[in-house]
Design a protein around this motif. Sequence first.
Motif, PDB file in Angstrom:
ATOM      1  N   UNK A 231       0.824  -1.206   0.000  1.00 36.22           N
ATOM      2  CA  UNK A 231       0.000   0.000   0.000  1.00 36.22           C
ATOM      3  C   UNK A 231       0.861   1.260   0.000  1.00 36.22           C
ATOM      4  N   UNK A 232       1.882   1.264   0.847  1.00 34.74           N
ATOM      5  CA  UNK A 232       2.742   2.445   0.977  1.00 34.74           C
ATOM      6  C   UNK A 232       3.483   2.731  -0.322  1.00 34.74           C
ATOM      7  N   UNK A 233       4.045   1.694  -0.937  1.00 26.99           N
ATOM      8  CA  UNK A 233       4.817   1.891  -2.164  1.00 26.99           C
ATOM      9  C   UNK A 233       3.936   2.381  -3.316  1.00 26.99           C
ATOM     10  N   UNK A 234       2.793   1.735  -3.514  1.00 28.70           N
ATOM     11  CA  UNK A 234       1.924   2.112  -4.635  1.00 28.70           C
ATOM     12  C   UNK A 234       1.436   3.546  -4.494  1.00 28.70           C
ATOM     13  N   UNK A 235       1.069   3.939  -3.280  1.00 30.06           N
ATOM     14  CA  UNK A 235       0.611   5.313  -3.061  1.00 30.06           C
ATOM     15  C   UNK A 235       1.751   6.315  -3.175  1.00 30.06           C
ATOM     16  N   UNK A 236       2.892   5.987  -2.574  1.00 35.36           N
ATOM     17  CA  UNK A 236       3.983   6.952  -2.539  1.00 35.36           C
ATOM     18  C   UNK A 236       4.605   7.170  -3.909  1.00 35.36           C
ATOM     19  N   UNK A 267      -5.984  10.697 -11.023  1.00 35.70           N
ATOM     20  CA  UNK A 267      -6.983   9.683 -11.353  1.00 35.70           C
ATOM     21  C   UNK A 267      -6.504   8.293 -10.957  1.00 35.70           C
ATOM     22  N   UNK A 268      -5.251   8.024 -11.254  1.00 33.41           N
ATOM     23  CA  UNK A 268      -4.685   6.710 -10.920  1.00 33.41           C
ATOM     24  C   UNK A 268      -4.660   6.499  -9.408  1.00 33.41           C
ATOM     25  N   UNK A 269      -4.344   7.556  -8.669  1.00 37.57           N
ATOM     26  CA  UNK A 269      -4.297   7.456  -7.214  1.00 37.57           C
ATOM     27  C   UNK A 269      -5.692   7.162  -6.647  1.00 37.57           C
ATOM     28  N   UNK A 270      -6.707   7.796  -7.227  1.00 37.04           N
ATOM     29  CA  UNK A 270      -8.089   7.573  -6.788  1.00 37.04           C
ATOM     30  C   UNK A 270      -8.521   6.131  -7.045  1.00 37.04           C
ATOM     31  N   UNK A 271      -8.308   5.664  -8.288  1.00 32.29           N
ATOM     32  CA  UNK A 271      -8.707   4.302  -8.644  1.00 32.29           C
ATOM     33  C   UNK A 271      -7.910   3.268  -7.850  1.00 32.29           C
ATOM     34  N   UNK A 272      -6.652   3.550  -7.633  1.00 30.12           N
ATOM     35  CA  UNK A 272      -5.798   2.629  -6.889  1.00 30.12           C
ATOM     36  C   UNK A 272      -6.280   2.457  -5.453  1.00 30.12           C
ATOM     37  N   UNK A 273      -6.645   3.568  -4.803  1.00 31.22           N
ATOM     38  CA  UNK A 273      -7.092   3.487  -3.419  1.00 31.22           C
ATOM     39  C   UNK A 273      -8.485   2.861  -3.307  1.00 31.22           C
ATOM     40  N   UNK A 274      -9.327   3.080  -4.300  1.00 28.25           N
ATOM     41  CA  UNK A 274     -10.628   2.413  -4.309  1.00 28.25           C
ATOM     42  C   UNK A 274     -10.453   0.906  -4.425  1.00 28.25           C
ATOM     43  N   UNK A 275      -9.587   0.485  -5.339  1.00 24.72           N
ATOM     44  CA  UNK A 275      -9.339  -0.945  -5.516  1.00 24.72           C
ATOM     45  C   UNK A 275      -8.623  -1.535  -4.308  1.00 24.72           C
ATOM     46  N   UNK A 280      -8.244  -4.884   0.523  1.00 29.32           N
ATOM     47  CA  UNK A 280      -7.326  -4.598   1.636  1.00 29.32           C
ATOM     48  C   UNK A 280      -5.878  -4.697   1.140  1.00 29.32           C
ATOM     49  N   UNK A 281      -5.645  -4.166  -0.061  1.00 33.38           N
ATOM     50  CA  UNK A 281      -4.321  -4.123  -0.683  1.00 33.38           C
ATOM     51  C   UNK A 281      -3.723  -5.514  -0.901  1.00 33.38           C
ATOM     52  N   UNK A 282      -4.618  -6.458  -1.227  1.00 33.15           N
ATOM     53  CA  UNK A 282      -4.169  -7.812  -1.541  1.00 33.15           C
ATOM     54  C   UNK A 282      -4.180  -8.755  -0.360  1.00 33.15           C
ATOM     55  N   UNK A 283      -4.470  -8.227   0.813  1.00 36.73           N
ATOM     56  CA  UNK A 283      -4.394  -9.040   2.024  1.00 36.73           C
ATOM     57  C   UNK A 283      -5.637  -9.895   2.244  1.00 36.73           C
ATOM     58  N   UNK A 284      -6.792  -9.412   1.817  1.00 35.14           N
ATOM     59  CA  UNK A 284      -8.053 -10.073   2.142  1.00 35.14           C
ATOM     60  C   UNK A 284      -8.760 -10.598   0.897  1.00 35.14           C
ATOM     61  N   UNK A 354     -12.327  -7.940 -11.601  1.00 32.98           N
ATOM     62  CA  UNK A 354     -10.909  -7.697 -11.907  1.00 32.98           C
ATOM     63  C   UNK A 354     -10.064  -7.563 -10.651  1.00 32.98           C
ATOM     64  N   UNK A 355     -10.698  -7.201  -9.532  1.00 30.15           N
ATOM     65  CA  UNK A 355      -9.973  -7.096  -8.261  1.00 30.15           C
ATOM     66  C   UNK A 355      -9.913  -8.451  -7.559  1.00 30.15           C
ATOM     67  N   UNK A 356     -11.031  -9.166  -7.529  1.00 30.26           N
ATOM     68  CA  UNK A 356     -11.114 -10.420  -6.774  1.00 30.26           C
ATOM     69  C   UNK A 356     -10.208 -11.517  -7.329  1.00 30.26           C
ATOM     70  N   UNK A 357     -10.266 -11.754  -8.625  1.00 29.54           N
ATOM     71  CA  UNK A 357      -9.529 -12.882  -9.208  1.00 29.54           C
ATOM     72  C   UNK A 357      -8.016 -12.734  -9.051  1.00 29.54           C
TER      73      UNK A 357
END
Length: 368
Positions: A231-236, A267-275, A280-284, A354-357
């Motif tokens: 999460x930190x890397x993708x956002x930063x 836009x990318x930051x918005x979509x990234x944080x929504x996804x 849960x950033x790949x955790x859940x 696209x997020x779940x799979x």
Amino acid sequence: MERKVRDLVDIAAPGEPEKKPVIIGFQKRSKSYWDSIFVGHNLHLTPHGWDFTNNKGPSQLLFTSTGLLEYIEKKSLRRFNCKSINFHECDFNGEFVSEVSRHEISFGKCSFTKCDFGGGVWRGVKFSECKFDRCSFTMAEFQDCIFYECEWIDITLSGTETKLPNTLISNPDKFISAAYTNLDKKILSKYSKNPSYQKMRLEGTKAKFSRTLLKNAENHGDDDAYYGAVKTYLNQSLKSKLHQSKYEIMHGKGFVGHGMNFLAACLELLLLNMSGFVNCWGKSIARPAIIGILLTLAFGILYGYMLDDFQKGLIKGFDITFLVGYTKYASADNPVNIQALYGINAFFGLWWYAVLVPTLINRISRVN
């Protein structure tokens, strides 16, 4: 071997009473205007041992690895655990090596305020629930160390001089957020710098350390730290692009090009944080599954209200959300508002899928 970074001063002159030698630290406090420990002048630091029996709040002292080794050998310790000590304006110098076969070094619930770690190399040392307030980590190296649930406030990092090989930080987001640079206009003007430039450079440094922390977390078994680092890397990395584009626009360098980059990053930051919120950033895996069910129910209830038949509405919501029956309902004869509703439903369904799979595949692949 300790780094030779300080010079002895204030030695007694001939015929005068002998004075205890004092040491002037790095020039950070007097010249490194961007550093969190900068005060405009040097501090006189007195060398001190590692016995804190009568001093739980050491201030303006120098602690060396040689002194620690001597203390450990003197006390015949296998484990040195420095606990609940409040260090204030202290420097640490030398190579601190923690080895299970010889002696282990750890710090628990200690507080470091305005301290300089730049004279030290730390190997295998563990810091648990410690607080680092306005500390400098420039010119410091932490190899195979662990920072567990530590608190970070206004710390100084250097993209080229702070080394963290294979070091795990359990809360990487807080570590990166605490990175500091001086934004005082009066001080910066003396060195021909400005706050916007310093902020832009700081965000670049944060992005670099975010990538380092992610790489380090991959080699450890702490899932919370790993996905926190993701999460930190993708956002930063995106925030760094935002600040760089903003800086270039403010200084009239390629308004159109950097303007487009700025909007794209937003836009990318918005979509990234929504996804990222969805999985849960790949955790859940459970969270996106629950969100998928809620999404289906929400559209199903809406369709049921429109059809006055909630059973058919739920079936319709399932068909469109999972895209298995979208063509049964989509028709050019439908009103524009109904077509728009179906399109929105299908878009959210496709986004959710696209997020779940990939999340499921990534979790299985990471275990393997």
